[in-house]
Write an enzyme that holds these catalytic residues in place. Structure first.
Site, mmCIF file in Angstrom:
data_model
loop_
_atom_site.group_PDB
_atom_site.id
_atom_site.type_symbol
_atom_site.label_atom_id
_atom_site.label_comp_id
_atom_site.label_asym_id
_atom_site.label_seq_id
_atom_site.Cartn_x
_atom_site.Cartn_y
_atom_site.Cartn_z
ATOM 1 N N TRP A 1 -12.666 19.750 -10.277
ATOM 2 C CA TRP A 1 -13.968 20.384 -10.542
ATOM 3 C C TRP A 1 -13.749 21.859 -10.884
ATOM 4 O O TRP A 1 -14.284 22.365 -11.874
ATOM 5 C CB TRP A 1 -14.865 20.240 -9.320
ATOM 6 C CG TRP A 1 -16.192 20.881 -9.487
ATOM 7 C CD1 TRP A 1 -16.526 22.173 -9.203
ATOM 8 C CD2 TRP A 1 -17.391 20.273 -9.963
ATOM 9 N NE1 TRP A 1 -17.823 22.414 -9.484
ATOM 10 C CE2 TRP A 1 -18.403 21.256 -9.949
ATOM 11 C CE3 TRP A 1 -17.700 18.990 -10.390
ATOM 12 C CZ2 TRP A 1 -19.697 21.001 -10.341
ATOM 13 C CZ3 TRP A 1 -19.009 18.729 -10.780
ATOM 14 C CH2 TRP A 1 -19.973 19.718 -10.766
ATOM 15 N N GLU B 1 -0.175 6.310 6.343
ATOM 16 C CA GLU B 1 0.145 4.929 5.959
ATOM 17 C C GLU B 1 1.353 4.415 6.735
ATOM 18 O O GLU B 1 1.383 3.249 7.159
ATOM 19 C CB GLU B 1 0.398 4.830 4.452
ATOM 20 C CG GLU B 1 0.568 3.422 3.951
ATOM 21 C CD GLU B 1 -0.677 2.571 4.096
ATOM 22 O OE1 GLU B 1 -0.591 1.481 4.711
ATOM 23 O OE2 GLU B 1 -1.736 2.992 3.606
ATOM 24 N N ALA C 1 0.843 -1.202 0.000
ATOM 25 C CA ALA C 1 0.000 0.000 0.000
ATOM 26 C C ALA C 1 0.877 1.251 0.000
ATOM 27 O O ALA C 1 0.592 2.219 -0.728
ATOM 28 C CB ALA C 1 -0.933 0.000 1.200
ATOM 29 N N GLY D 1 -10.535 16.060 -6.045
ATOM 30 C CA GLY D 1 -11.793 16.177 -6.776
ATOM 31 C C GLY D 1 -12.261 17.621 -6.882
ATOM 32 O O GLY D 1 -12.705 18.068 -7.953
ATOM 33 N N ALA D 2 -12.160 18.372 -5.795
ATOM 34 C CA ALA D 2 -12.556 19.782 -5.801
ATOM 35 C C ALA D 2 -11.655 20.591 -6.734
ATOM 36 O O ALA D 2 -12.145 21.473 -7.479
ATOM 37 C CB ALA D 2 -12.520 20.352 -4.387
ATOM 38 N N LEU E 1 -5.091 -14.088 17.432
ATOM 39 C CA LEU E 1 -6.241 -13.200 17.275
ATOM 40 C C LEU E 1 -6.673 -12.694 18.647
ATOM 41 O O LEU E 1 -6.869 -13.468 19.580
ATOM 42 C CB LEU E 1 -7.397 -13.937 16.605
ATOM 43 C CG LEU E 1 -7.150 -14.398 15.165
ATOM 44 C CD1 LEU E 1 -8.365 -15.158 14.640
ATOM 45 C CD2 LEU E 1 -6.821 -13.235 14.260
ATOM 46 N N SER F 1 -6.307 1.405 10.231
ATOM 47 C CA SER F 1 -6.808 1.296 8.866
ATOM 48 C C SER F 1 -7.845 2.382 8.577
ATOM 49 O O SER F 1 -7.879 2.959 7.483
ATOM 50 C CB SER F 1 -7.412 -0.090 8.638
ATOM 51 O OG SER F 1 -7.936 -0.202 7.347
ATOM 52 N N GLU G 1 1.109 4.159 -2.922
ATOM 53 C CA GLU G 1 0.885 5.563 -2.625
ATOM 54 C C GLU G 1 2.094 6.417 -2.983
ATOM 55 O O GLU G 1 1.941 7.571 -3.401
ATOM 56 C CB GLU G 1 0.499 5.717 -1.152
ATOM 57 C CG GLU G 1 -0.889 5.145 -0.889
ATOM 58 C CD GLU G 1 -1.140 4.737 0.556
ATOM 59 O OE1 GLU G 1 -0.213 4.881 1.394
ATOM 60 O OE2 GLU G 1 -2.249 4.284 0.845
#
Length: 126
Positions: A121, A73, A34, A117-118, A90, A102, A38
């Site tokens: 846009w 992360e 991960a 996203g903004a 466990l 997480s 990234e």
């Protein structure tokens, strides 16, 4: 009782701390898929941030959101490693710690997606 590893000061401490940080980044990159994904997202998105941002504040916000994602992360990976060091058994508290870490990554991803996203846009529709 004092820690025998905490006696360094000055430039020696700074150099050793930098070495430990670089070792941590290497360990995260080689051992955490991960984090690796990234990092490559940041490499690809960095030029896009300079195109997308209209001023230094917007560029800083775009790149800062990606850097924050990497930081969260790293913290998540550290928590997971510490839990796994204690036991692979466990246990409800181990599960809770890993789930909370997480969730922090998930929120950082949402923040990053919202900022990007903004910006998209604004850039494409205004």
């Amino acid at each position: 009782m004092s820690n025998p590893h905490k006696g360094r000061t000055g430039l020696d401490r700074i150099l050793r701390a930098t070495g430990y940080s670089m070792a941590g980044l290497r360990a995260a990159y080689t051992g955490e898929s991960a984090f690796r994904q990234e990092v490559w997202l940041m490499v690809v998105a960095t030029p896009a941030a300079f195109w997308l941002g209209r001023n230094w504040v917007e560029v800083a916000l775009l790149l800062g959101s990606l850097l924050l994602l990497l930081i969260v992360e790293l913290l998540n990976s550290g928590i997971e490693a510490a839990i796994d060091r204690i036991s692979f058994e466990l246990h409800e508290l181990s599960k809770r710690a890993k789930d909370i870490a997480s969730a922090a990554v998930f929120l950082a991803l949402l923040l990053c997606a919202g900022i990007w996203g903004a910006a998209l846009w604004q850039r494409l529709l205004t």
